[in-house]
Design a protein around this motif. Sequence first.
Motif, short mmCIF file in Angstrom:
data_model
loop_
_atom_site.label_atom_id
_atom_site.label_comp_id
_atom_site.label_asym_id
_atom_site.label_seq_id
_atom_site.Cartn_x
_atom_site.Cartn_y
_atom_site.Cartn_z
N UNK B 190 11.72 73.19 62.72
CA UNK B 190 12.25 71.89 62.65
C UNK B 190 13.73 72.04 63.00
N UNK B 191 13.95 71.06 63.73
CA UNK B 191 15.53 70.82 63.77
C UNK B 191 15.62 69.28 64.09
N UNK B 192 17.03 69.02 64.15
CA UNK B 192 17.38 67.62 64.19
C UNK B 192 18.48 67.34 65.39
N UNK B 193 18.82 66.02 65.53
CA UNK B 193 19.90 65.79 66.21
C UNK B 193 20.93 65.31 65.44
N UNK B 194 22.08 65.79 65.66
CA UNK B 194 23.35 65.55 64.63
C UNK B 194 23.78 63.93 64.62
N UNK B 195 23.65 63.53 63.36
CA UNK B 195 24.24 61.87 63.26
C UNK B 195 25.63 61.90 63.17
N UNK B 196 26.37 63.16 62.98
CA UNK B 196 27.86 63.13 63.21
C UNK B 196 28.12 64.59 63.08
#
Lengths: 447, 447
Positions: B190-196
């Motif tokens: 699982x990974x995510x795209x940076x919100x900031x």
Amino acid sequence: MIHLEKIQASPMINNPSLEQLAASLNKQAVLHGSVHRIRKMSGFSFLILRTADSLIQCILEPEKCHIEGLLKEEACIRAEATVTEEPRSRTGWELHLTEIKVLSSPEAEMPVVIHGKEIDASLETILDYRPLTLRNEKQRAVFKIQEGLCRGFRNFLEQEQFTEIHTPKIVYQGAEGGANIFHLDYFGKDAYLAQSPQFYKQMMVGVYERVFEIAPVFRAEKHDTARHLNEYTSVDFEMGYIDSFTDICRMEAAMLGSALQFLREKYAPELALLKVRLPEQLLETGEIPSIRFHEAKQWVAKAYSRPASEKDDFEPEEEKLLSRLIKKETGSDFVFVTHYPTAKRPFYACEDEGNPAVTLSFDLLFRGLEVTTGGQRIHEYSVQLEKMKRMGMDPSLFESYLWIHRAGMPPHGGLGLGLERFTARLLELDNIRQASLFPRDIHRVTP
Amino acid sequence: MIHLEKIQASPMINNPSLEQLAASLNKQAVLHGSVHRIRKMSGFSFLILRTADSLIQCILEPEKCHIEGLLKEEACIRAEATVTEEPRSRTGWELHLTEIKVLSSPEAEMPVVIHGKEIDASLETILDYRPLTLRNEKQRAVFKIQEGLCRGFRNFLEQEQFTEIHTPKIVYQGAEGGANIFHLDYFGKDAYLAQSPQFYKQMMVGVYERVFEIAPVFRAEKHDTARHLNEYTSVDFEMGYIDSFTDICRMEAAMLGSALQFLREKYAPELALLKVRLPEQLLETGEIPSIRFHEAKQWVAKAYSRPASEKDDFEPEEEKLLSRLIKKETGSDFVFVTHYPTAKRPFYACEDEGNPAVTLSFDLLFRGLEVTTGGQRIHEYSVQLEKMKRMGMDPSLFESYLWIHRAGMPPHGGLGLGLERFTARLLELDNIRQASLFPRDIHRVTP
């Protein structure tokens, strides 16, 4: 009763520079920083203060300095001191501390010793503790130089009237197609992470003629090598009204020369610290040798009595050997390899009219590694459509991209340069991960 | 026999500037560009040539000009012409064409007319055909100004010794947590795209003291409004050794003033074309008024006889009304709103010692819209740990982030500014999508 205050625009006062300190012998100075190291001697201590850009030798004599708070390594302090001549210090002076206010003091010891010249740990450990290991003098110098490269590239491109653009990283289709693309659930729709700003920068040539972008790109490649990252910073430019793809090569040679010259002028301390060998020949002559792909292939095969295993591409070892031959033959750290086989280039690559088996494209090798891919793009609608059909692609999936060809585009081309790869080769780092602040590879997504 | 060529570094010769053309009356000029418009008159045509930065009025008389190729609107040409005085032209001169070489000619008509002052189409259509509609004079001026803002911000930050960084956009955890985060399959993990770049820029304060980044961020918010994008460009800075969060406000006021001044000097044609009203008060006084959140809330409620519906946050309408009150009271287009409720700020926000229900944080409103969020961050490990536990968070998920607090961090803070929002308010555009080259919203992921 409403209470309105006024905030007055004002940058905070920062530390005096090394030059200002050197010019303040026997005067008092106020500065802040981290306690990089404390070395106890008899009757006094050496305290190395780490500021934003320097390590400063300070003398701490208990009876001559008032200390408020818990002073230890990695404490953040504000200090007053007398600038004192000291020929044995590397600057010719040192600071004699008179007042220390500890602003914050660490709770834990550093898990890795960072105050030596080098960090004595494996790359894995260095990366695991990256937020801390970057505080090491040499580690952080790497990324100052990387900053300098970006500034140098941008200065050059702005001067040459390139317009800076910001293109989306969430896309509906990969520019190059293929499997090496990260998939994303976008509100129930399929979307992808951009492998390159290729389509967008071409679109923007129709708007501004010359454009550039320095931004992240994403490749879902399963390679686990010293030269691949799954997220990297791509320096992209694209320009219209070219006569030939060699215009792009000439522009790149000028950009690299300009950025390296900028580094030499503005980043001398970091270059010296890391003992960087600049590619002098480019700086002196402005020249980069160029060779056609098939000739390069043959040359390497012959010179090293090495069968050319794959016909249409280089193996990493061949890139190294070619760079070595070029260095020996011409003295250059760079070489343009041109006319790559059509089979290995994307659908938008212009083919050579005289020989459609090769494209009007190039790679730039730097000290054994490909750091740039570029070339002339197809600008005529009928040509592009024919090539897509020949390659078995469905043009309807590329409708908005193809609109630029239908509605009129100048002859154009461009390139993408991998910032981390370029940094790694410039600094002769063994592994590209050393040139990425927080590298992403097939195993690593932290920190 | 190996055939090595030499590529000589050299930028291509570009078009003469308007100044150079104006200084060449009655002389010949060579230039390239797109045929923006052809207007047939009796015996001659007006041909408007669109170059990288201008529309140039040309006169085409069939018997005085040799044309090679199929000349039509949106054809790309290389032309020779005589610079001729013409008081009725907006530059005081025009070009009399003598030679035209058509480099490429479009296959299709433009699906939208782009050569008027404005494009007479809905925003949806303009965005559907964005690669083409950006060729409109006013459309492209928007993004020249956006470029100018970035250059202005960067110039200021470099001068104030901020180091530029590149932080990963693929992350293992959202900085702010919450549901508004894009999920990614990262090689089965699982990974995510940076919100900031929040965590990373804080980490880098321990390395360089002052850092900045201008890069994409991603928010999976389901809002479909005129002020939200799901991908935008965030101008982030973070700095150490602050005395108070107002140091950040002062730095921002200085950065904005500096960038707007830069625009005024370098982007005058685009500012004039779009009739941009610069925020004069900031430019003249360097001041931005500041008000505490709760007072602002009360003021708006009272002034507009409006019940404050949500206690701890602004509604968009309240931001508009507050901006209106501030404009009337002080003449300022900006207002800092400070001391936001702790309940609405992330876990790393410093609380006010005197009143832990509010944070040492701020938003900057610009002409009715929040364009920046910033504040002082917690730098002490024990304080951060306590707050995370109080908020029900699991500190073990933030291990590498918390290492910086354990190992020592200076008092620090920073901010993030939304580039598209800022551009939109500066140019008084109705919809933020007009300030994004290729906007991403809940419905749109193309082109």
